[in-house]
Design an enzyme around this catalytic site. Sequence first.
Site, mmCIF file in Angstrom:
data_model
loop_
_atom_site.group_PDB
_atom_site.id
_atom_site.type_symbol
_atom_site.label_atom_id
_atom_site.label_comp_id
_atom_site.label_asym_id
_atom_site.label_seq_id
_atom_site.Cartn_x
_atom_site.Cartn_y
_atom_site.Cartn_z
ATOM 1 N N LYS A 1 18.612 -1.937 -20.945
ATOM 2 C CA LYS A 1 17.565 -3.054 -20.420
ATOM 3 C C LYS A 1 17.608 -4.318 -21.169
ATOM 4 O O LYS A 1 17.653 -4.271 -22.484
ATOM 5 C CB LYS A 1 16.213 -2.466 -20.292
ATOM 6 C CG LYS A 1 16.176 -1.259 -19.197
ATOM 7 C CD LYS A 1 14.674 -0.925 -19.091
ATOM 8 C CE LYS A 1 14.400 0.277 -18.294
ATOM 9 N NZ LYS A 1 14.734 0.437 -16.852
ATOM 10 N N GLY B 1 6.363 3.859 -14.685
ATOM 11 C CA GLY B 1 5.633 4.823 -15.774
ATOM 12 C C GLY B 1 4.233 4.927 -15.232
ATOM 13 O O GLY B 1 3.340 5.323 -15.697
ATOM 14 N N ARG C 1 12.015 2.315 1.931
ATOM 15 C CA ARG C 1 11.889 1.962 3.342
ATOM 16 C C ARG C 1 11.794 0.452 3.856
ATOM 17 O O ARG C 1 12.389 0.251 4.862
ATOM 18 C CB ARG C 1 10.466 2.481 3.828
ATOM 19 C CG ARG C 1 10.328 4.194 3.752
ATOM 20 C CD ARG C 1 9.182 4.620 4.618
ATOM 21 N NE ARG C 1 9.163 5.800 4.988
ATOM 22 C CZ ARG C 1 9.809 6.498 5.797
ATOM 23 N NH1 ARG C 1 10.632 6.286 6.851
ATOM 24 N NH2 ARG C 1 9.818 7.951 5.979
ATOM 25 N N SER D 1 9.904 7.877 -17.144
ATOM 26 C CA SER D 1 9.047 8.693 -17.922
ATOM 27 C C SER D 1 8.983 10.029 -17.428
ATOM 28 O O SER D 1 8.569 10.977 -18.127
ATOM 29 C CB SER D 1 7.641 8.200 -17.951
ATOM 30 O OG SER D 1 7.853 6.690 -17.803
#
Lengths: 195, 293
Positions: B80, B152, B164, B235
């Site tokens: 990242k 997280g 959606r 996580s």
Amino acid sequence: MTTIGVLGLQGAVREHVRSIEAGGAKAVVVKKAEQLTEIDGLILPGGESTTMRRLIDVYGLMEPLRAFAASGKPMFGTCAGLILLAGEITGYDEPHLGVMDVVVERNSFGRQKESFEADLTITGIEGDPYTAVFIRAPHIVSAGPDTQVLATHNDRIVLARHGQFLGCSFHPELTDDHRLTEYFIQMVESPAVVI
Amino acid sequence: MNTGTDRVKRGMAEMQKGGVIMDVVNAEQAKLAEAAGAVAVMALERVPSDIRKEGGVARMADLRIVEEVMSAVSIPVMAKARIGHITEARVLESMGVDYIDESEVLTPADEEYHLMKSDFTVPFVCGCRDLGEAARRIGEGTSMLRTKGEPGTGNIVEAVRHMRKVNGQIRKVVNMSKDELMTEAKLLGASFDLLLEIKELGRLPVVNFAAGGVATPADAALMMELGADGVFVGSGIFKSDNPEKFARAIVEATTHYQDYELIAKVSKELGTAMKGMEISSLSLEDRMQERGW
């Protein structure tokens, strides 16, 4: 109508289906062993070979796939699929299916930023050069006596045929050039003909 | 011979389809993820739930960790970079990271501008909440998308909302007549040409994974059901009781997302999933999805 399966555990499945249909054959996504009886040939797509191997084991597909190979039906492995077919993988003790007489090396052109497109001349495919997309690609280090080398790039073997098995380092499914898939469909329809 | 072309960059993400990409913070976790069948790992310093808990500025991962992870596994390694942090992204590219996530999980370096991702050889993945955001990131050159969800939290509701939303908006664009597209482009803040391409393809030109809140095998399967091309788990794995079992179960549920007996089988005896959070308990500024635009 000729029916070609695409092993649908993970990876570029949709693209192969599109390419098979463009070549005038019927495509089936194969997720379970019993589907292998419905098809005349099988494509092992690009993806992550480590992941595909694990899923092959989890779903008990190893023996059915070996039996499919033993039945003489054609199989085409692209990138990760080539690694699954290969008789030997550099740096590993055991192959996966181990049915095609070639030695392959994984990620042999480098990491993703070294991934590339290149024009190839392919034995048996007429016309314009074939633009091939290589992504963290393997290459064929050596080919057995009955294996015919069909294309090279910078002196490395990137496409070969061993009887009923066809394997390439690159991703024919990522371009709109369907000539290599058509070549495989031809292998399925006339297995005895060596082009 | 050409490197860094759209086909090469987008193609790499196509190869990840149907797979699970797992957050890892060290080489040991990366090996566990690879053995469990992950298609790639995301190397980072702290998983999102820890970033949330500990606060402070979240930056690009420690480069020693990135390097250790890269040498520990043969599957692709992602990392990242902060939104708009050109230099973090260039540094990761120079190290040979296979994919960069320009991520709202980290503290943004630029609140106005995202990276011009088409300038890079390395491909990027970016988060989106709707089709406009997806289209803006594609316009900047991202080769892969993911829902933002709410990282997280272990709460899938935001990822569901975003998946959606994007897919509903795609269906709308596909069914519009051409003369309606320019107004839609204006409303979405998307380029007309890209909407036209989406209309013709019937889908986005890049893959779209689910991310942000996946905590159980059933969550992963739900996102596939809703049309995700694959799943990122942050996580969810290493904050669970039994990471190894959890990782394997999430991979299997993703591949066979409509095989409910199998999902039941792999979900039993997993132990406790990560503790989840109610989204409404987060103030607007604590919601990572609000970062970027």
